[in-house]
Write a protein that holds these residues in place. Structure first.
Motif, PDB file in Angstrom:
ATOM      1  N   MET A  34       0.843  -1.186   0.000  1.00  0.00           N
ATOM      2  CA  MET A  34       0.000   0.000   0.000  1.00  0.00           C
ATOM      3  C   MET A  34       0.884   1.243   0.000  1.00  0.00           C
ATOM      4  O   MET A  34       2.002   1.237   0.549  1.00  0.00           O
ATOM      5  CB  MET A  34      -0.902   0.025   1.236  1.00  0.00           C
ATOM      6  N   ALA A  35       0.358   2.303  -0.579  1.00  0.00           N
ATOM      7  CA  ALA A  35       1.180   3.509  -0.729  1.00  0.00           C
ATOM      8  C   ALA A  35       0.324   4.761  -0.701  1.00  0.00           C
ATOM      9  O   ALA A  35      -0.880   4.716  -0.962  1.00  0.00           O
ATOM     10  CB  ALA A  35       1.948   3.444  -2.048  1.00  0.00           C
ATOM     11  N   TRP A  36       0.980   5.851  -0.408  1.00  0.00           N
ATOM     12  CA  TRP A  36       0.409   7.188  -0.563  1.00  0.00           C
ATOM     13  C   TRP A  36       1.230   7.919  -1.613  1.00  0.00           C
ATOM     14  O   TRP A  36       2.460   7.924  -1.564  1.00  0.00           O
ATOM     15  CB  TRP A  36       0.433   7.969   0.745  1.00  0.00           C
ATOM     16  N   PHE A  37       0.528   8.527  -2.539  1.00  0.00           N
ATOM     17  CA  PHE A  37       1.125   9.400  -3.546  1.00  0.00           C
ATOM     18  C   PHE A  37       0.489  10.775  -3.399  1.00  0.00           C
ATOM     19  O   PHE A  37      -0.559  10.929  -2.785  1.00  0.00           O
ATOM     20  CB  PHE A  37       0.849   8.864  -4.956  1.00  0.00           C
ATOM     21  N   ARG A  38       1.129  11.767  -3.993  1.00  0.00           N
ATOM     22  CA  ARG A  38       0.516  13.092  -4.022  1.00  0.00           C
ATOM     23  C   ARG A  38       0.824  13.778  -5.344  1.00  0.00           C
ATOM     24  O   ARG A  38       1.812  13.445  -6.017  1.00  0.00           O
ATOM     25  CB  ARG A  38       0.981  13.953  -2.845  1.00  0.00           C
ATOM     26  N   GLU A  89       4.502  23.390   1.233  1.00  0.00           N
ATOM     27  CA  GLU A  89       4.856  22.551   0.070  1.00  0.00           C
ATOM     28  C   GLU A  89       4.275  21.151   0.144  1.00  0.00           C
ATOM     29  O   GLU A  89       4.395  20.380  -0.813  1.00  0.00           O
ATOM     30  CB  GLU A  89       6.382  22.474  -0.104  1.00  0.00           C
ATOM     31  N   ASP A  90       3.628  20.807   1.256  1.00  0.00           N
ATOM     32  CA  ASP A  90       2.919  19.533   1.337  1.00  0.00           C
ATOM     33  C   ASP A  90       1.526  19.626   0.728  1.00  0.00           C
ATOM     34  O   ASP A  90       0.836  18.612   0.602  1.00  0.00           O
ATOM     35  CB  ASP A  90       2.787  19.076   2.799  1.00  0.00           C
ATOM     36  N   THR A  91       1.112  20.826   0.359  1.00  0.00           N
ATOM     37  CA  THR A  91      -0.198  21.008  -0.261  1.00  0.00           C
ATOM     38  C   THR A  91      -0.278  20.210  -1.555  1.00  0.00           C
ATOM     39  O   THR A  91       0.574  20.351  -2.432  1.00  0.00           O
ATOM     40  CB  THR A  91      -0.444  22.498  -0.560  1.00  0.00           C
ATOM     41  N   ALA A  92      -1.294  19.357  -1.649  1.00  0.00           N
ATOM     42  CA  ALA A  92      -1.443  18.482  -2.821  1.00  0.00           C
ATOM     43  C   ALA A  92      -2.708  17.663  -2.678  1.00  0.00           C
ATOM     44  O   ALA A  92      -3.328  17.624  -1.613  1.00  0.00           O
ATOM     45  CB  ALA A  92      -0.246  17.540  -2.951  1.00  0.00           C
ATOM     46  N   MET A  93      -3.059  16.983  -3.762  1.00  0.00           N
ATOM     47  CA  MET A  93      -4.069  15.938  -3.695  1.00  0.00           C
ATOM     48  C   MET A  93      -3.332  14.658  -3.331  1.00  0.00           C
ATOM     49  O   MET A  93      -2.334  14.299  -3.985  1.00  0.00           O
ATOM     50  CB  MET A  93      -4.766  15.781  -5.043  1.00  0.00           C
ATOM     51  N   TYR A  94      -3.803  13.990  -2.299  1.00  0.00           N
ATOM     52  CA  TYR A  94      -3.171  12.770  -1.829  1.00  0.00           C
ATOM     53  C   TYR A  94      -3.998  11.564  -2.247  1.00  0.00           C
ATOM     54  O   TYR A  94      -5.226  11.541  -2.045  1.00  0.00           O
ATOM     55  CB  TYR A  94      -3.007  12.810  -0.301  1.00  0.00           C
ATOM     56  N   TYR A  95      -3.300  10.578  -2.805  1.00  0.00           N
ATOM     57  CA  TYR A  95      -3.951   9.380  -3.306  1.00  0.00           C
ATOM     58  C   TYR A  95      -3.450   8.138  -2.575  1.00  0.00           C
ATOM     59  O   TYR A  95      -2.237   7.974  -2.383  1.00  0.00           O
ATOM     60  CB  TYR A  95      -3.678   9.197  -4.797  1.00  0.00           C
ATOM     61  N   CYS A  96      -4.368   7.291  -2.218  1.00  0.00           N
ATOM     62  CA  CYS A  96      -4.058   5.974  -1.690  1.00  0.00           C
ATOM     63  C   CYS A  96      -3.969   5.009  -2.872  1.00  0.00           C
ATOM     64  O   CYS A  96      -4.728   5.140  -3.842  1.00  0.00           O
ATOM     65  CB  CYS A  96      -5.189   5.577  -0.751  1.00  0.00           C
ATOM     66  N   ALA A  97      -3.044   4.058  -2.790  1.00  0.00           N
ATOM     67  CA  ALA A  97      -2.884   3.114  -3.891  1.00  0.00           C
ATOM     68  C   ALA A  97      -2.475   1.745  -3.365  1.00  0.00           C
ATOM     69  O   ALA A  97      -1.848   1.641  -2.301  1.00  0.00           O
ATOM     70  CB  ALA A  97      -1.848   3.619  -4.881  1.00  0.00           C
ATOM     71  N   ALA A  98      -2.822   0.728  -4.134  1.00  0.00           N
ATOM     72  CA  ALA A  98      -2.445  -0.645  -3.810  1.00  0.00           C
ATOM     73  C   ALA A  98      -1.735  -1.246  -5.008  1.00  0.00           C
ATOM     74  O   ALA A  98      -2.182  -1.071  -6.152  1.00  0.00           O
ATOM     75  CB  ALA A  98      -3.678  -1.473  -3.467  1.00  0.00           C
ATOM     76  N   GLY A  99      -0.636  -1.930  -4.765  1.00  0.00           N
ATOM     77  CA  GLY A  99       0.127  -2.550  -5.834  1.00  0.00           C
ATOM     78  C   GLY A  99       0.631  -3.907  -5.407  1.00  0.00           C
ATOM     79  O   GLY A  99       0.649  -4.236  -4.229  1.00  0.00           O
TER      80      GLY A  99
END
Length: 124
Positions: A34-38, A89-99
């Motif tokens: 599992m991961a977080w991307f932005r 600079e942490d401002t962003a859309m954050y996405y959860c992902a599974a790989g």
């Protein structure tokens, strides 16, 4: 097949904290890296942190190391991202992902990945 739904985003002042959650559905969610991307407008999506299926290995982008913590609760099929000492600079859309497999702060390519719809984090 895994479905992911993020929550917990919002607006916060610099130095503050937020905790993102990602609810995963599907009987095999606990088997995935599992991961977080932005991502911010005009920039490529970047990996923030990954965690292996058992939760024993984590990786962080240098920009968040020491401030963010990724964790998972497989009994609840939930992924978390605790974000402290937030910066503009942490401002962003954050996405959860599974790989299928973790590789650093991303996934090994060539396998199917699953993505949530994203949750906005704004730091002012």
């Amino acid at each position: 097949h895994v479905q992911l739904v993020e929550s917990g985003g919002g607006s916060v002042q610099a130095g503050g904290s937020l905790r993102l959650s990602c609810a995963a559905s599907g009987d095999t969610a606990h088997l995935y890296c599992m991961a977080w991307f932005r991502q911010t407008p005009g920039k490529e999506r970047e990996g923030v942190a990954t965690i292996n299926p058992s939760g024993t290995l984590t990786y962080y982008a240098d920009s968040v190391k020491g401030r963010f913590t990724i964790s998972r609760d497989n009994a609840k099929n939930t992924l978390y991202l605790q974000m402290n000492s937030l910066k503009p600079e942490d401002t962003a859309m954050y996405y959860c992902a599974a790989g299928s497999y973790c590789r650093g702060v991303s996934f090994v390519p060539g396998y199917r990945n699953y993505w949530g719809q994203g949750t906005q984090v704004t730091v002012s």
